[in-house]
Design an enzyme around this catalytic site. Sequence first.
Site, mmCIF file in Angstrom:
data_model
loop_
_atom_site.group_PDB
_atom_site.id
_atom_site.type_symbol
_atom_site.label_atom_id
_atom_site.label_comp_id
_atom_site.label_asym_id
_atom_site.label_seq_id
_atom_site.Cartn_x
_atom_site.Cartn_y
_atom_site.Cartn_z
ATOM 1 C CB VAL A 1 35.523 41.328 35.734
ATOM 2 C CG1 VAL A 1 34.148 41.539 35.118
ATOM 3 C CG2 VAL A 1 36.480 40.728 34.717
ATOM 4 C CB ALA B 1 31.287 30.651 44.130
ATOM 5 C CG ASP C 1 41.949 37.523 45.095
ATOM 6 O OD1 ASP C 1 41.446 38.028 46.112
ATOM 7 O OD2 ASP C 1 41.324 36.764 44.343
ATOM 8 C CG HIS D 1 35.964 32.810 38.585
ATOM 9 N ND1 HIS D 1 34.912 33.039 39.433
ATOM 10 C CD2 HIS D 1 37.055 32.664 39.370
ATOM 11 C CE1 HIS D 1 35.343 33.004 40.691
ATOM 12 N NE2 HIS D 1 36.640 32.796 40.681
ATOM 13 N NE ARG E 1 30.211 40.980 37.661
ATOM 14 C CZ ARG E 1 29.127 40.439 37.138
ATOM 15 N NH1 ARG E 1 28.733 39.249 37.514
ATOM 16 N NH2 ARG E 1 28.439 41.098 36.251
#
Length: 280
Positions: free
Chosen positions: A177, A30, A151, A35, A185
Amino acid sequence: MTLLVDTAAELRAALAQRAGRVAVVMTMGALHDGHRSLMAAARGLVGEAGTVVVTVFVNPLQFGPGEDFARYPRTLDADLEVCRGAGVDVVLAPAVEEVYPRPQQVTVDPGPLAAQLEGAVRPGHFGGVLTVVLKLLHLVGPDVAVFGEKDYQQLVLVRGMVADLAVPVEVVGAPTVREPDGLARSSRNRYLSPGERTSALALSRALTAGVRMAATGRESVLTAARAVLDAEPGVALDYLELRDPELGPAPERGPARLLVAARVGATRLIDNVDVLLGGA
Ligand code: PAF
């Protein structure tokens, strides 16, 4: 060209063809701009001559009963497009049976920090995360692994595991981000209805309000952040905490981390930011 492999043997064969340093970005798919920024950081660390590997694996071990393992978005075709666009060399997207050929008997004990913050709400989560991270590190054998600061507790725990178990890899954290309106995000943002998305903005607004009070001290930071969250009825707060950068108790002055987790509708969101307490 981006090569897709789904077994450890294919991955080893692909990496044997390549020279230079290897960087890995571990994901559950996803994929989004957050990422992409990790992939760009990975490329920057190994250069054009090196190899960037992205893993896409929704790890059952890190989801508790009643969490969103079954409905977690699985979007491999779109993920491959993102990886191609980012110039990733190899994508490892294994089946569950490839990663866990037998029911996992041996797991990583993530230590006491894993019972706090996210771990207090998601028991067992970080044991599952560190177990798969260690396994993927063994499968890929990278020189460097890039994890997002989004995280943050995961990043701290991965660093701790790598240090305590002498895993031969450099761990690099990459900044969160955000959307233009401040929302961090996350793959889970796609669960939010338009109304919930508006409510979710309270998390980043709260962190910003806290940072503005940094010079005045810990209590002012927490009070300012909490006021923003309390004013948003769509947000059910799990925790708002100020810690030191290693997630120990917050200092009176100096570098600290402000972390928030909340449920917005059925979706659980987390965010964090660094804070310099007590001024410079
Ligand atoms: O951050 C994530 O997406 C996951 O926790 C990770 C590191 C890929 C392990 O499954």
